[in-house]
Design an enzyme around this catalytic site. Structure first.
Site, PDB file in Angstrom:
ATOM      1  CG  ASP A  68      -2.020   1.000   1.159  1.00  0.00           C
ATOM      2  OD1 ASP A  68      -1.738   2.185   0.893  1.00  0.00           O
ATOM      3  OD2 ASP A  68      -3.183   0.606   1.344  1.00  0.00           O
ATOM      4  CB  VAL A  69       1.108   4.226  -2.251  1.00  0.00           C
ATOM      5  CG1 VAL A  69       1.500   3.530  -3.534  1.00  0.00           C
ATOM      6  CG2 VAL A  69      -0.359   4.627  -2.267  1.00  0.00           C
ATOM      7  CB  SER A 151      -5.851  14.407 -12.275  1.00  0.00           C
ATOM      8  OG  SER A 151      -7.117  14.552 -12.880  1.00  0.00           O
ATOM      9  CE1 TYR A 164      -8.313  11.454  -8.525  1.00  0.00           C
ATOM     10  CE2 TYR A 164      -9.146  13.031 -10.133  1.00  0.00           C
ATOM     11  CZ  TYR A 164      -8.366  11.934  -9.822  1.00  0.00           C
ATOM     12  OH  TYR A 164      -7.607  11.337 -10.808  1.00  0.00           O
TER      13      TYR A 164
HETATM   14  N1  NAD Z   1      -8.365   7.383 -15.827  1.00  0.00           N
HETATM   15  C1  NAD Z   1      -8.446   8.711 -15.829  1.00  0.00           C
HETATM   16  O1  NAD Z   1      -9.296   9.310 -16.505  1.00  0.00           O
HETATM   17  C2  NAD Z   1      -7.483   9.507 -15.000  1.00  0.00           C
HETATM   18  C3  NAD Z   1      -7.448  10.897 -15.209  1.00  0.00           C
HETATM   19  C4  NAD Z   1      -6.563  11.655 -14.479  1.00  0.00           C
HETATM   20  C5  NAD Z   1      -5.723  11.054 -13.555  1.00  0.00           C
HETATM   21  N2  NAD Z   1      -5.767   9.702 -13.374  1.00  0.00           N
HETATM   22  C6  NAD Z   1      -4.839   9.130 -12.394  1.00  0.00           C
HETATM   23  O2  NAD Z   1      -4.146   8.054 -12.979  1.00  0.00           O
HETATM   24  C7  NAD Z   1      -3.664   7.186 -11.957  1.00  0.00           C
HETATM   25  C8  NAD Z   1      -3.956   5.739 -12.341  1.00  0.00           C
HETATM   26  O3  NAD Z   1      -5.355   5.537 -12.329  1.00  0.00           O
HETATM   27  P1  NAD Z   1      -6.128   4.650 -13.402  1.00  0.00           P
HETATM   28  O4  NAD Z   1      -6.953   5.577 -14.202  1.00  0.00           O
HETATM   29  O5  NAD Z   1      -5.210   3.721 -14.080  1.00  0.00           O
HETATM   30  O6  NAD Z   1      -7.161   3.878 -12.431  1.00  0.00           O
HETATM   31  P2  NAD Z   1      -7.194   2.379 -11.861  1.00  0.00           P
HETATM   32  O7  NAD Z   1      -8.189   2.389 -10.753  1.00  0.00           O
HETATM   33  O8  NAD Z   1      -7.406   1.431 -12.978  1.00  0.00           O
HETATM   34  O9  NAD Z   1      -5.730   2.157 -11.309  1.00  0.00           O
HETATM   35  C9  NAD Z   1      -5.296   2.546 -10.037  1.00  0.00           C
HETATM   36  C10 NAD Z   1      -4.477   1.425  -9.442  1.00  0.00           C
HETATM   37  O10 NAD Z   1      -3.973   1.854  -8.173  1.00  0.00           O
HETATM   38  C11 NAD Z   1      -4.146   0.793  -7.232  1.00  0.00           C
HETATM   39  N3  NAD Z   1      -4.215   1.384  -5.880  1.00  0.00           N
HETATM   40  C12 NAD Z   1      -5.208   2.129  -5.368  1.00  0.00           C
HETATM   41  N4  NAD Z   1      -4.929   2.464  -4.101  1.00  0.00           N
HETATM   42  C13 NAD Z   1      -3.720   1.941  -3.817  1.00  0.00           C
HETATM   43  C14 NAD Z   1      -2.895   1.976  -2.664  1.00  0.00           C
HETATM   44  N5  NAD Z   1      -3.290   2.589  -1.546  1.00  0.00           N
HETATM   45  N6  NAD Z   1      -1.690   1.361  -2.719  1.00  0.00           N
HETATM   46  C15 NAD Z   1      -1.287   0.717  -3.849  1.00  0.00           C
HETATM   47  N7  NAD Z   1      -2.042   0.637  -4.967  1.00  0.00           N
HETATM   48  C16 NAD Z   1      -3.249   1.260  -4.948  1.00  0.00           C
HETATM   49  C17 NAD Z   1      -5.417   0.110  -7.659  1.00  0.00           C
HETATM   50  O11 NAD Z   1      -5.528  -1.216  -7.138  1.00  0.00           O
HETATM   51  C18 NAD Z   1      -5.296   0.147  -9.186  1.00  0.00           C
HETATM   52  O12 NAD Z   1      -4.604  -0.969  -9.679  1.00  0.00           O
HETATM   53  C19 NAD Z   1      -4.336   7.655 -10.668  1.00  0.00           C
HETATM   54  O13 NAD Z   1      -3.436   8.432  -9.899  1.00  0.00           O
HETATM   55  C20 NAD Z   1      -5.483   8.515 -11.170  1.00  0.00           C
HETATM   56  O14 NAD Z   1      -5.889   9.471 -10.217  1.00  0.00           O
HETATM   57  C21 NAD Z   1      -6.629   8.923 -14.072  1.00  0.00           C
END
Ligand code: NAD
Length: 261
Positions: A68-69, A151, A164
């Protein structure tokens, strides 16, 4: 010698694509994911099977680690595993993030607020503080890198996503500050800010907005389509590479023009 990276949130979405792109660029990678749900987060996080699948498609180049981060111990273990198993550490990608709440600011529970702030902000800090001594010890000319995934919400306000937005603004401030702290040591720190990207988080955001599908977010972006995780990963890998040696403290928007105006 292969460069070595740690990627958090690596079991799916942008994190998994980043692992793929780093391996294609010759890296060895420690792929970290919690692989377990967080009660305050209203959608399922990745599973151990998803992390296993990322590792399996890369053979010996990727080692999976459940962690966990938010845990200093877990992030320390990730750094120790990188140096013990692959012999070095060159880059860390703080990608793990969650979205929650979906209410006006005054209606968000403390538990949901804490979950969003702690995973996105404290989690980024925990990875950086664990890795910084090793990246500094690499020396000024080693092209050591930190990249955080922020983001478009880090530079705009989004309806019913105040927690967020606050968290991602904080990630950008953290990156700018740590870029100053690390500049004398030759370590760069940058952010990539995705727009609406086809992953589980976007599906969850569609529910927040009462949309029938995440495809409806495509209209927010001037290029008129959702982004693919590979398009975000490409920018992350570039920032990790020696090609990005003059860039630090930057927020690289990969958002199809969403934040142009
Ligand atoms: N998808 C979008 O539209 C979007 C837009 C802007 C920013 N983001 C950012 O991109 C990043 C990746 O997100 P994504 O879109 O791939 O979503 P996602 O939910 O598919 O991936 C996030 C991953 O992080 C893991 N995770 C969550 N909490 C955790 C923790 N405490 N410790 C370790 N791992 C943890 C989850 O299990 C998952 O595998 C995030 O920071 C998200 O905020 C996504």
């Amino acid at each position: 010698m292969n460069r070595v990276a740690i990627v958090t949130g690596a079991a799916r979405g942008i994190g998994a694509s980043t692992v793929d792109a780093l391996v294609n660029d010759g890296y060895h990678v420690i792929a970290v994911d919690r692989c377990r749900d967080i009660p305050e987060v209203p959608y399922a996080l990745a599973t151990p099977a998803e992390l296993d699948a990322v590792v399996a498609r890369h053979g010996d180049a990727v080692l999976g680690l459940v962690g966990d981060v938010r845990s200093a111990t877990d992030m320390q273990l990730a750094v120790e595993t990188a140096t013990r198993h692959f012999g070095r550490l060159d880059a860390v990608v703080a990608n793990a993030g969650v979205v929650a709440a979906g209410e006006a600011l005054w209606e968000i529970s403390d538990a949901a607020w804490d979950a969003v702030l702690s995973v996105n902000v404290l989690g980024t800090r925990r990875l950086i503080e664990a890795a910084a001594p090793t990246l500094i010890a690499n020396g000024k000319d080693a092209q050591s890198r930190i990249v955080a995934v922020a983001s478009s919400a880090g530079s705009t306000g989004l309806y019913h996503l105040a927690a967020y937005s606050a968290a991602k603004h904080a990630v950008l401030g953290l990156i700018r500050g740590v870029a100053m702290d690390l500049a004398p040591y030759g370590v760069t720190a940058n952010a990539v800010s995705p727009g609406s990207t086809r992953t589980a988080i976007l599906k969850a955001s569609a529910v927040v907005y009462g949309l029938s599908s995440e495809e409806e977010f495509a209209t927010q972006q001037p290029i008129g389509r959702l982004l693919e995780p590979t398009e975000i990963a490409a920018a992350i890998v570039w920032l990790c590479s020696p090609l990005a040696s003059a860039i630090t403290g930057a927020d690289v928007a990969v958002d199809g023009g969403m934040t142009i105006s």
